[in-house]
Design a protein around this motif. Structure first.
Motif, PDB file in Angstrom:
ATOM      1  N   ILE A 192       0.806  -1.217   0.000  1.00  0.00           N
ATOM      2  CA  ILE A 192       0.000   0.000   0.000  1.00  0.00           C
ATOM      3  C   ILE A 192       0.842   1.271   0.000  1.00  0.00           C
ATOM      4  N   GLY A 193       2.142   1.155   0.257  1.00  0.00           N
ATOM      5  CA  GLY A 193       2.954   2.362   0.283  1.00  0.00           C
ATOM      6  C   GLY A 193       4.357   2.110   0.771  1.00  0.00           C
ATOM      7  N   LYS A 194       4.980   3.206   1.224  1.00  0.00           N
ATOM      8  CA  LYS A 194       6.371   3.133   1.665  1.00  0.00           C
ATOM      9  C   LYS A 194       6.608   4.173   2.751  1.00  0.00           C
ATOM     10  N   PHE A 195       7.375   3.786   3.784  1.00  0.00           N
ATOM     11  CA  PHE A 195       7.792   4.730   4.807  1.00  0.00           C
ATOM     12  C   PHE A 195       8.920   5.579   4.241  1.00  0.00           C
ATOM     13  N   LEU A 196       8.754   6.906   4.326  1.00  0.00           N
ATOM     14  CA  LEU A 196       9.746   7.802   3.741  1.00  0.00           C
ATOM     15  C   LEU A 196      10.777   8.291   4.743  1.00  0.00           C
ATOM     16  N   LYS A 197      10.329   8.984   5.802  1.00  0.00           N
ATOM     17  CA  LYS A 197      11.273   9.572   6.758  1.00  0.00           C
ATOM     18  C   LYS A 197      10.558   9.861   8.072  1.00  0.00           C
ATOM     19  N   PRO A 198      11.346  10.022   9.143  1.00  0.00           N
ATOM     20  CA  PRO A 198      10.747  10.417  10.415  1.00  0.00           C
ATOM     21  C   PRO A 198      10.203  11.840  10.305  1.00  0.00           C
ATOM     22  N   HIS A 199       9.212  12.123  11.141  1.00  0.00           N
ATOM     23  CA  HIS A 199       8.637  13.465  11.209  1.00  0.00           C
ATOM     24  C   HIS A 199       8.684  13.897  12.665  1.00  0.00           C
TER      25      HIS A 199
END
Length: 174
Positions: free
Chosen positions: A10-17
């Motif tokens: 369903i998607g991808k983890f990009l970066k911490p926020h």
């Protein structure tokens, strides 16, 4: 144990926020994360469930998620770059109307039969070329690319999550 054939990307983890463990999740599909019991990541070949504590929209394509047990940016960073999966049973069923067609991405996770023989599973869509390609993980562990073309597709069965294609045998060896 969660099997690959039970999952849909369903998607991808990009970066911490921020510093509290939130992670930016880029969604490939329109999914209501509140309907999911967990998000699943493949870590070292094992499908691992991660339970959501909170979700909030960041943009049209991204959400900020807070995962149970992830409380700082260092732990969040360890998950970044991973593809995110959901259980197929928790995703809305695709109702196929031949007059409306389907998006190629809707076929990710489908089992492919090529020229009457089970070939493997569609794992991705390659849209970097003029002609989009199915990325198929073959049963022998190798990968092949098949052009997405109506002339190759014989039948799509959304209930069984299968697609039957007829292609030149040489394409299967590329």
């Amino acid at each position: 144990m969660i099997q690959n054939n039970e999952l849909n990307e369903i998607g991808k983890f990009l970066k911490p926020h921020g510093i509290c463990g939130e992670i930016v999740l880029l969604l490939d599909k329109e999914v209501d994360l509140s309907d999911l019991s967990c998000l699943i990541l493949n870590i070292d070949g094992i499908n691992v469930p991660f339970y959501l504590n909170a979700v909030r929209a960041k943009s049209r394509e991204t959400d900020l998620v807070l995962i149970d047990g992830i409380t700082n940016e260092i732990d969040a960073m360890k998950l970044c770059g991973h593809n995110v999966f959901a259980l197929q049973s928790e995703l809305p069923s695709i109702v196929y109307d031949p007059s409306e067609g389907m998006y190629a991405a809707d076929l990710i996770g489908y089992l492919v039969t090529a020229n009457g023989k089970e070939l493997g599973k569609i794992t991705d869509i390659d849209d970097t070329t003029a002609n989009y390609l199915f990325v198929i993980e073959k049963n022998d562990g190798t990968t092949c690319l098949i052009p997405i073309s109506d002339e190759f597709i014989d039948e799509i069965d959304p209930d069984m999550r299968t697609i039957d294609i007829t292609v030149p045998d040489a394409l299967l060896e590329l």
